[in-house]
Design an enzyme around this catalytic site. Structure first.
Site, PDB file in Angstrom:
ATOM      1  N   ASP A 378      45.041  39.636  35.706  1.00 49.68           N
ATOM      2  CA  ASP A 378      44.222  40.006  36.859  1.00 49.68           C
ATOM      3  C   ASP A 378      44.895  41.085  37.691  1.00 49.68           C
ATOM      4  OD1 ASP A 378      42.166  39.463  39.058  1.00 49.68           O
ATOM      5  OD2 ASP A 378      44.048  39.047  40.086  1.00 49.68           O
ATOM      6  N   GLU A 434      42.927  43.960  33.433  1.00 49.34           N
ATOM      7  CA  GLU A 434      41.825  44.245  34.353  1.00 49.34           C
ATOM      8  C   GLU A 434      42.189  45.519  35.117  1.00 49.34           C
ATOM      9  OE1 GLU A 434      39.329  42.256  38.048  1.00 49.34           O
ATOM     10  OE2 GLU A 434      41.503  42.376  38.062  1.00 49.34           O
TER      11      GLU A 434
END
Length: 721
Positions: A378, A434
């Site tokens: 993330d 990401e």
């Protein structure tokens, strides 16, 4: 500055204003450390960067910056090799830090350089604050060994509460949950404050199934455990195992990606404000329940990824890492560099070896102990740049953006090191970044000068669809813009395409189905209600958007839980702002299960689309070859994976005997038709009709077929001689 844990480094002795002795490890600079590392080969970076430049010649002028980045990663790896006894042993530190059971008792070790004294306390000693003082070594590691009881039983019972008590240099006493704790549970009185628990079940979980082989392309079902139920509650690992895993298998996904596993006190943070990095969230069940979920998924042939948050951490002190040892710069950079102004979270100091030990060991822990098959990292964009992508920062694709002083070399080196460790020790594992910035080389192997990720998320694709649906009239949809966005990705770098993930479902946004059909979904999704123009449009476009995104948008595909059947509304967790309601923090699987509702059509289409991809494997082929777009007719045709895809996005025009270019001579049979009645269509196409190619130059092809393509319909043809 690198903080090193090694016994032969000289100590510094300092005294604070209260004349309390504080021992700190000597932190030599990076150049000093590298000068002591034998056999360093500076040609490695040059050779590998040259390989990267071969893939992308536009990088030629940036070779010095690429060299600097790559050498930074190599320097860090060499330092760990020389002082940390190698990356393998270094990254297994969770077995010597935190609380670890031995044959003779329990050994507890904790890094707390800013503390003067440390004590272990808990239910095992009736919360005595001074009886179990920890010894501090020369590297700021406090440790204590608790021998077994005389009868051979453990000195700390399973599932009992514990705390670390620290005395700070000013005499202040603070209590912390051990940083490496493997179980943290909510305080009954204050549900958003957590307590540490010693977890040592008498019967450890025994895995029964091996991980499936690494897929050559991923069809990802992204899921959040807590919302995986139509009931107004927090669902559990066990309920997910029983109720949702069979659905994922039925829908023909081959990969499960689990969100919000790492413990987070604030449920509404969606798991992105982590407090205890080694503890699976207790609100969903026990660690063994999670192990059973993963083991069961493996038994079904599902690959399982963890959404890992190493980009930032929650700013809690009582149950997090902030001011763990009394300082604001133990695990994190000092303010302001160590603070993310938008997320209101703390940013790790990736130049500290003890922080690297913590994070790399965290990755090993989830693989070794829970058998995860890899990670979706993330917030990679936030990590890569010192500006974190905020404050009006725009990524235009100009290479200067990637090679400015804004690049965070420390974070980039950590990500490269993490990929090195994962892919070297676990070749079956996958890593996903990401990243919205499009940094060149991010998903190129380290051996070829890249950063080592397997995939990046195609984050511009859902933005396009929301923009089209929410801001443009349907007649103004640009076929060229759709094709450009779906194919605009870096050569040789794999992308995961998706129409919407959890980000698009959160409050403030809404699902694509709800964007398309809005409040009419409440009254007209029954087969016994009238088929309104808006519902007709929504069902048709929902299928087309998914198919063209999967077929053209990347080398893998992702769907967020519930969106496969057109989940209505949005996602909003219980919080003060909504009176702690669970109304929108659930997935209403009762909707596709109801034989009277139209949701089942979208559910079945998703299953068949994935089944077709499994059979023909278009995701694992070269990027789609778009040979025809017609803005007036709203038609797109392309070939990929030995299949021919035809899309008619026109809102009302259907075309008979529409000319479609093809490179194949012979018969073209329809194998997927979004207008099929079983998918909620009108059944306007006779799928038994065979289409024979005819010679003639059209759409840059030497052959063509003619076919009937109704409005808002997509067709997929296979070839046969």
């Amino acid at each position: 500055m690198l903080t090193v844990d090694c016994s032969d480094i000289e100590e510094e002795m300092n005294y604070n204003e209260n004349n309390v002795k504080v021992t700190k490890a000597y932190s030599p600079n990076k150049e000093f450390l590298n000068s002591m590392i034998p056999g360093k080969d500076n040609n490695i970076a040059s050779e590998r960067i040259d390989k990267l430049i071969e893939l992308d010649p536009m990088l030629t002028q940036f070779k010095p910056q690429l060299m600097k980045r790559y050498n930074s990663y190599l320097d860090l790896k060499d330092t760990i090799q020389y002082y940390g006894e190698g990356l393998d042993k270094f990254s297994m530190s969770y077995k010597k830090y935190g609380l670890n059971k031995t044959e003779d008792g329990i050994l507890y070790r904790e890094w707390a350089p800013g503390a003067a004294k440390a004590f272990l306390t808990g239910e095992f000693n009736n919360w005595n604050l001074t009886s179990h003082e920890m010894i501090r070594n020369q590297n700021d590691i406090f440790e204590i060994f608790l021998p077994n009881n005389e009868d051979g039983t453990s000195p700390i019972k399973h599932n009992t509460r514990i705390k670390l008590c620290l005395i700070l240099p000013n005499g202040e006493r603070v209590f912390r949950i051990p940083a490496w704790i493997r179980r943290a549970v909510q305080n009954i009185k204050i549900t958003e404050i957590y307590q540490g628990v010693y977890w040592d079940p008498p019967q450890p979980y025994v895995f029964k199934n091996k991980s499936p082989p690494k897929p050559d392309r991923l069809r990802i079902y992204e899921a959040h455990i807590g919302i995986a139920s139509p009931e107004l509650k927090i669902a559990t690992y066990k309920e997910f195992t029983k109720n949702v895993l069979p659905r994922i298998k039925y829908l023909n996904y081959n990969t499960l990606q689990i969100l919000a596993v790492m413990e987070h006190p604030y449920y509404a943070s969606f798991g992105y404000q982590v407090s205890s990095f080694f503890a699976p969230s207790s609100r969903f069940g026990t660690p063994e329940d999670l192990m059973e979920l993963i083991d069961t998924a493996h038994g079904m042939g599902l690959y399982v990824l963890l959404d890992v948050i190493h980009s930032h951490a929650c700013k809690n002190t009582n149950d997090g890492l902030y001011r763990f040892d009394g300082t604001d710069h133990q695990y994190f950079h000092p303010f302001p560099r160590g603070y993310h102004a938008v997320w209101k979270t703390l940013l790790f100091n990736y130049s500290s070896l003890e922080v690297l030990r913590f994070l790399l060991s965290n990755l090993r822990y989830w693989i070794e102990e829970f058998h995860f098959d890899g990670f979706r990292f993330d917030g990679v964009t936030s990590m890569l740049y010192l500006h974190h992508g905020i404050g009006g920062t725009q990524f235009t694709g100009n290479y200067e953006e990637y090679f400015s002083e804004a690049t965070d070399l420390e974070a980039l080196s950590y990500l490269m090191l993490a990929n090195d460790m994962i892919h070297t020790l676990y070749p079956n594992c996958t890593t996903i970044a990401e990243d919205v910035s499009g940094m060149p080389g991010l998903c190129i192997p380290l051996s070829e000068g890249g950063c080592g990720f397997d995939y990046r998320l195609g984050m511009g694709i859902p933005d396009m669809w929301i923009n089209f649906i929410g801001s443009r009239r349907e007649e103004d949809w640009s076929m060229n813009d759709i094709c450009w966005t779906l194919t605009n990705r870096r050569n040789q770098e794999k992308t995961i395409a998706y129409c919407e993930c959890h980000d698009q479902a959160l409050v403030g946004d809404k699902t694509i189905a709800f964007w398309l059909m809005d409040k009419e979904m409440y009254d007209y999704m029954s087969d016994f209600s009238k088929l309104t123009p808006l519902i007709e449009r929504g069902i048709a476009l929902h299928k087309m958007i998914r198919l063209i995104t999967s077929a053209l948008g990347g080398e893998s595909y992702l769907n967020f839980i519930g969106n496969e059947f057109g989940h209505p509304e949005w996602l909003d967790f219980p919080r003060k702002g909504n009176n702690k309601s669970f109304q929108y923090a659930r997935r209403q699987f009762n909707l596709p299960d109801d034989p009277l509702l139209r949701y089942r059509y979208l559910y079945e289409f998703d299953r068949c689309m994935n089944e077709l991809e499994e059979q023909y494997g278009w995701l694992n082929t070269q990027q789609g070859d778009i040979h025809f777009t017609n803005q007036i007719d709203k038609v797109i045709t392309f070939e990929r994976g030995n299949l021919l895809f035809v899309f008619n996005f026109h809102s009302w025009k259907s075309f008979a005997d529409y000319k479609i270019g093809t490179r194949h001579v012979g018969i073209h049979d329809i194998i997927l038709n979004t207008d099929n009645k079983k998918f909620g269509g009108f059944g306007r196409i006779d799928e038994s009709c065979r289409h024979f190619s005819q010679p003639g130059r059209f759409a840059n092809r030497d052959q063509y077929i003619k076919a009937y393509i109704p409005n808002r319909t997509a067709l997929v043809f296979k070839y046969s001689n």
